[in-house]
Design a protein around this motif. Structure first.
Motif, PDB file in Angstrom:
ATOM      1  N   ILE A  27       0.834  -1.203   0.000  1.00 52.24           N
ATOM      2  CA  ILE A  27       0.000   0.000   0.000  1.00 52.24           C
ATOM      3  C   ILE A  27       0.864   1.247   0.000  1.00 52.24           C
ATOM      4  O   ILE A  27       0.619   2.196  -0.757  1.00 52.24           O
ATOM      5  N   THR A  28       1.918   1.266   0.820  1.00 50.20           N
ATOM      6  CA  THR A  28       2.767   2.456   0.875  1.00 50.20           C
ATOM      7  C   THR A  28       3.585   2.641  -0.389  1.00 50.20           C
ATOM      8  O   THR A  28       3.936   3.759  -0.736  1.00 50.20           O
ATOM      9  N   ARG A  29       3.888   1.540  -1.122  1.00 52.93           N
ATOM     10  CA  ARG A  29       4.618   1.688  -2.387  1.00 52.93           C
ATOM     11  C   ARG A  29       3.702   2.230  -3.490  1.00 52.93           C
ATOM     12  O   ARG A  29       4.166   2.900  -4.393  1.00 52.93           O
ATOM     13  N   ILE A  30       2.413   1.904  -3.427  1.00 48.33           N
ATOM     14  CA  ILE A  30       1.462   2.386  -4.436  1.00 48.33           C
ATOM     15  C   ILE A  30       1.095   3.846  -4.171  1.00 48.33           C
ATOM     16  O   ILE A  30       0.751   4.579  -5.095  1.00 48.33           O
ATOM     17  N   LEU A  31       1.224   4.259  -2.924  1.00 46.05           N
ATOM     18  CA  LEU A  31       0.813   5.595  -2.480  1.00 46.05           C
ATOM     19  C   LEU A  31       1.363   6.711  -3.371  1.00 46.05           C
ATOM     20  O   LEU A  31       2.545   6.735  -3.681  1.00 46.05           O
ATOM     21  N   LYS A  32       0.487   7.608  -3.808  1.00 43.53           N
ATOM     22  CA  LYS A  32       0.906   8.785  -4.568  1.00 43.53           C
ATOM     23  C   LYS A  32       0.252  10.008  -3.962  1.00 43.53           C
ATOM     24  O   LYS A  32      -0.940  10.008  -3.681  1.00 43.53           O
ATOM     25  N   SER A  33       1.028  11.043  -3.762  1.00 38.94           N
ATOM     26  CA  SER A  33       0.537  12.324  -3.231  1.00 38.94           C
ATOM     27  C   SER A  33      -0.172  12.174  -1.897  1.00 38.94           C
ATOM     28  O   SER A  33      -1.086  12.927  -1.586  1.00 38.94           O
ATOM     29  N   GLY A  34       0.210  11.177  -1.103  1.00 38.55           N
ATOM     30  CA  GLY A  34      -0.346  11.019   0.232  1.00 38.55           C
ATOM     31  C   GLY A  34      -1.770  10.517   0.279  1.00 38.55           C
ATOM     32  O   GLY A  34      -2.421  10.609   1.308  1.00 38.55           O
ATOM     33  N   ASN A  37      -6.068   6.282   1.181  1.00 42.90           N
ATOM     34  CA  ASN A  37      -7.330   5.566   0.975  1.00 42.90           C
ATOM     35  C   ASN A  37      -7.447   5.044  -0.449  1.00 42.90           C
ATOM     36  O   ASN A  37      -7.935   3.935  -0.666  1.00 42.90           O
ATOM     37  N   ILE A  38      -7.002   5.826  -1.419  1.00 44.05           N
ATOM     38  CA  ILE A  38      -7.040   5.380  -2.807  1.00 44.05           C
ATOM     39  C   ILE A  38      -6.110   4.180  -2.989  1.00 44.05           C
ATOM     40  O   ILE A  38      -6.461   3.197  -3.642  1.00 44.05           O
ATOM     41  N   ALA A  39      -4.917   4.253  -2.395  1.00 45.85           N
ATOM     42  CA  ALA A  39      -3.963   3.146  -2.487  1.00 45.85           C
ATOM     43  C   ALA A  39      -4.542   1.882  -1.842  1.00 45.85           C
ATOM     44  O   ALA A  39      -4.404   0.777  -2.388  1.00 45.85           O
ATOM     45  N   LYS A  40      -5.190   2.033  -0.677  1.00 48.62           N
ATOM     46  CA  LYS A  40      -5.813   0.878  -0.016  1.00 48.62           C
ATOM     47  C   LYS A  40      -6.897   0.275  -0.890  1.00 48.62           C
ATOM     48  O   LYS A  40      -6.986  -0.952  -1.020  1.00 48.62           O
ATOM     49  N   ASN A  41      -7.731   1.129  -1.477  1.00 47.50           N
ATOM     50  CA  ASN A  41      -8.801   0.625  -2.338  1.00 47.50           C
ATOM     51  C   ASN A  41      -8.247  -0.148  -3.525  1.00 47.50           C
ATOM     52  O   ASN A  41      -8.781  -1.197  -3.893  1.00 47.50           O
TER      53      ASN A  41
END
Length: 156
Positions: A27-34, A37-41
């Motif tokens: 999830i943290t690797r997919i994370l963009k611009s903080g 929730n979008i990354a988790k989804n």
């Protein structure tokens, strides 16, 4: 880097649904611009797609994909006497996991598809089955290390 204290590696909290550190790292690797929730989804949708396609536990498939994509050796540039050598070095476990996560996300985003969740699910399934771009990248890394085995005596 501090000379006084040795910094401790801090592990993130395990994720709430699957209770796994690996899922949190993904999830943290997919994370963009903080936008967590979008990354988790994206990750949870990808895991649902994996469950539908393979009818197995998505966490087991994901862990198998990480194991298959983790490199054992890599090359590092080492400067000796005015020339740079690619020296093969063994990869420790945490770095191997990070590299495999990075490669899975990179090649998932390069795939052709509609949503990131579908692309990520397909890449994880392919990696678990030992096919796909992530596995090619791992084998390419191993070939580079094998080709430069002659410079192994320059290791630190």
């Amino acid at each position: 880097m501090s000379r006084r204290n040795i910094s401790k590696k801090r592990f993130p909290q395990p994720d709430s649904i699957y209770d796994s550190y690996l899922v949190t790292l993904l999830i943290t690797r997919i994370l963009k611009s903080g936008k967590k929730n979008i990354a988790k989804n994206i990750v949870y949708q990808a895991f649902n797609i994996i469950k539908k396609k393979t009818s197995e536990d998505p966490l087991v498939v994901f862990e198998k994909a990480i194991r298959n994509a983790s490199p054992i050796v890599e090359v590092k540039a080492r400067r000796v006497g005015g020339s740079t050598y690619q020296v093969p070095v063994e990869v420790n476990g945490f770095r191997a996991t990070n590299l495999s996560l990075r490669w899975i996300i990179k090649y998932a985003s390069e795939r052709v598809g509609r949503s990131m969740a579908i692309k990520l699910a397909n890449e994880i399934i392919d990696t678990a089955n030992d096919i796909g771009n992530t596995i090619k990248k791992k084998e390419e890394t191993h070939k580079m290390a094998q080709a430069n085995k002659a410079f192994a005596h320059f290791r630190y």
